[in-house]
Design an enzyme around this catalytic site. Structure first.
Site, short mmCIF file in Angstrom:
data_model
loop_
_atom_site.label_atom_id
_atom_site.label_comp_id
_atom_site.label_asym_id
_atom_site.label_seq_id
_atom_site.Cartn_x
_atom_site.Cartn_y
_atom_site.Cartn_z
N GLY A 142 0.79 -1.21 0.00
CA GLY A 142 0.00 0.00 0.00
C GLY A 142 0.83 1.27 0.00
O GLY A 142 0.59 2.18 -0.79
N SER A 170 -7.20 -8.86 -3.15
CA SER A 170 -7.52 -7.87 -2.12
C SER A 170 -6.51 -6.72 -2.08
O SER A 170 -6.78 -5.68 -1.48
CB SER A 170 -7.60 -8.55 -0.74
N ASN A 171 -5.34 -6.90 -2.71
CA ASN A 171 -4.34 -5.83 -2.76
C ASN A 171 -4.73 -4.71 -3.71
O ASN A 171 -4.31 -3.56 -3.54
CB ASN A 171 -2.98 -6.38 -3.21
N LEU A 172 -5.51 -5.03 -4.74
CA LEU A 172 -5.70 -4.11 -5.85
C LEU A 172 -6.49 -2.86 -5.47
O LEU A 172 -6.47 -1.86 -6.19
CB LEU A 172 -6.39 -4.83 -7.01
N GLN A 173 -7.19 -2.89 -4.34
CA GLN A 173 -7.98 -1.75 -3.90
C GLN A 173 -7.10 -0.57 -3.49
O GLN A 173 -7.54 0.57 -3.48
CB GLN A 173 -8.88 -2.21 -2.73
N ARG A 174 -5.82 -0.80 -3.22
CA ARG A 174 -4.94 0.28 -2.74
C ARG A 174 -3.52 0.18 -3.29
O ARG A 174 -2.80 1.18 -3.33
CB ARG A 174 -4.88 0.26 -1.20
N LYS A 187 5.15 -9.75 -5.98
CA LYS A 187 4.95 -8.30 -6.03
C LYS A 187 6.16 -7.58 -6.63
O LYS A 187 5.99 -6.57 -7.32
CB LYS A 187 4.67 -7.76 -4.63
N ASN A 232 3.77 -4.20 10.04
CA ASN A 232 3.78 -4.95 11.28
C ASN A 232 4.85 -4.37 12.20
O ASN A 232 5.84 -3.79 11.76
CB ASN A 232 4.03 -6.44 11.04
N CYS A 289 -4.34 -4.01 9.12
CA CYS A 289 -5.26 -3.55 8.07
C CYS A 289 -6.10 -4.70 7.55
O CYS A 289 -7.24 -4.50 7.11
CB CYS A 289 -4.48 -2.90 6.93
N CYS A 437 -13.08 -16.67 12.98
CA CYS A 437 -13.00 -15.28 12.51
C CYS A 437 -12.61 -15.33 11.03
O CYS A 437 -13.01 -16.27 10.33
CB CYS A 437 -12.01 -14.47 13.34
#
Length: 479
Positions: A142, A170-174, A187, A232, A289, A437
């Site tokens: 991000g 899920s990475n592509l949103q940011r 990556k 982290n 996050c 969860c």
């Protein structure tokens, strides 16, 4: 005899290894004492100044005022008040640095950077500084995405990137450096392709590895400054300590939901990250996050602030965020600044540091499997088999309501982890309870709490609802 305070001038090629400082005041009565203090404060200088046997390297000369002491008494040469020590290394030639010694801009680069060149704060000399600069980005996610994109576009000559992950949907949103066709690729491969397409003049060095105490000092020594895009606490403290030990500025950024932080740590006479946060929070107290979410635009805001600070440091222009913590509230679009002070008792950058080498940062942050209580678990396959056999198993979901709205396992009861202790009365301690969860971390905390409260039959669903989606029911969306 009381040691004299003597000014030691740091030459330009060695300033990146001495916190980008032009000079230091050191106490000592001989050249040997002064150089010993210098390399103790800035260990990365050791290999640049000394051979393995302790002698000065053949391409380094030391002057006291205007006199070369190499052929005199060397390290035993006395120094006194008013003396000025100059370190003069050879800077012409060398296979790896010959081109940088006389760096010029090509006609294509002049055209590419024309909007920089007409600014008096940058100009030709500033753009040459950018071309010579070397920045190491920790993370290609991000924060690393906008940070590296704009460093490359600005013409930073060498960009290093450390990451070991692969691109996920899920990475592509940011993480705007990656695209849909990159899903599943490392990556660093995706980032290299994108950065090279933006600016083929930039050298991209990839380190497909996890940053550790074993490799950080060696990696950092090659770069002028470090940009921290980690997510982290163990790696964040590792980056901080390695920056202080190698004398490299740490361009810091962090994000969570709608809020972010930015600063410059480890600069000359400025605070480090441990001055701000001497100790990390206990594991699980601050959600990641992945658990708490992040507005996709927020890392763009904070990453661009990091890129701006890096370029200012390279150019030597403006007022960098040294001694200042910038707080970003994207929801209210507020920017707030807090003053930071160097802590003289800081264990890393203080007057009497106790952390003089890199440590076990997972242990420091309380992440240790050796001390964790054993949590009873059940796999999604075994849990599904128990359900199919008609066993009376109660399924408890401890995610947040927004996550429950995205997807759920049929028959589960939602009690968010933060509310669990106050809603224990809704659970039957006589029943066999399975807790889940998203991936298993929060549910493990819930199982531990229930066991402490006297629930005898409670297990954690290993891998959480993500494992359920992957192994049992693909119609359950992943997020």
């Amino acid at each position: 005899m009381r040691p004299m305070s003597t000014k030691v001038l740091i030459p330009t090629p060695l300033r990146p290894y001495a916190g980008n400082r032009e000079a230091l005041q050191l106490a000592g009565s001989t050249i040997g004492e002064l150089l010993g203090q210098l390399t103790e404060q800035h260990p990365a200088l050791q290999k640049h100044l000394f051979q393995e046997d302790g002698g000065l390297r053949n391409f380094v000369n030391i002057y006291v005022n205007d006199e070369d002491i190499r052929h005199l008494s060397g390290n035993e040469t006395p120094v006194g008040d008013g003396d000025v020590i100059s370190i003069v290394p050879s800077i012409a030639g060398g296979a790896a640095t010959a081109e940088k010694a006389g760096v010029e801009l090509s006609p294509a680069e002049i055209q590419r950077y024309s909007r920089h060149l007409i600014m008096p704060e940058v100009g030709m000399e500033g753009q040459k500084k950018l071309k010579q600069a070397q920045v190491l980005c920790i993370g290609a996610g991000g924060l690393g995405s906008p940070l590296s994109l704009y460093l490359a576009a600005a013409g930073v000559g060498r960009i290093g990137m450390v990451d070991f992950d692969v691109v996920d949907f899920s990475n592509l949103q940011r993480q705007v450096i990656h695209g849909t066709p990159d899903v599943g690729r490392p990556k660093l491969e995706s980032a290299r392709d994108t950065l090279s397409a933006i600016n083929p003049e930039v050298q991209i060095d990839s380190y497909q590895t996890r940053l550790t105490s074993d490799n950080a000092l060696e990696l950092f020594a090659e770069y002028d400054l470090i940009a921290d895009g980690t997510d982290n606490f163990p790696t964040r403290y590792l980056v901080n300590d390695a920056c202080v030990l190698t004398g490299k500025p740490n361009v810091y950024g962090s994000i969570f939901r709608f809020e972010g932080q930015a600063s410059v740590f480890g600069a000359s006479d400025g605070p480090c990250y441990r001055c701000l946060y001497p100790e990390p929070p206990p594991p699980g107290l601050v959600p990641s996050c992945a658990e708490g979410g992040v507005l996709g635009i927020l890392p763009g805001l904070v990453g661009l602030i990091q890129a701006t600070e890096a370029i200012k440091l390279i150019l030597g222009q403006g007022d960098p965020l040294v001694g200042r913590l910038l707080l970003v509230d994207a929801l209210g679009m507020h920017f707030r600044e807090l003053k930071l002070r160097r802590n003289p008792d800081c264990p890393v950058c203080g007057d009497h540091p106790t952390v003089t080498e890199l440590i076990d940062y997972e242990g420091f942050c309380g992440i240790s499997t050796a001390t964790e209580p054993e949590i009873p678990e059940v796999s999604v396959l075994d849990y599904k088999a128990e359900r199919d056999q008609g066993k009376d198993v109660f399924l408890l979901d401890v995610r947040n309501p927004d996550e429950f709205d995205i997807c759920r396992i049929e028959g589960s009861l939602l009690i968010p982890l933060g509310e669990l202790e106050g809603r224990l009365g809704e659970l039957d301690s006589a029943k066999d309870i399975v807790v889940h969860c998203k991936s298993g971390a929060r549910s493990a905390q819930a199982v531990e709490l229930l066991m402490e409260k006297g629930f005898p039959q409670v297990r954690n669903l290993a891998g959480g609802i993500l494992a359920w989606s992957e192994q049992i029911d693909p119609s359950v969306p992943q997020y």
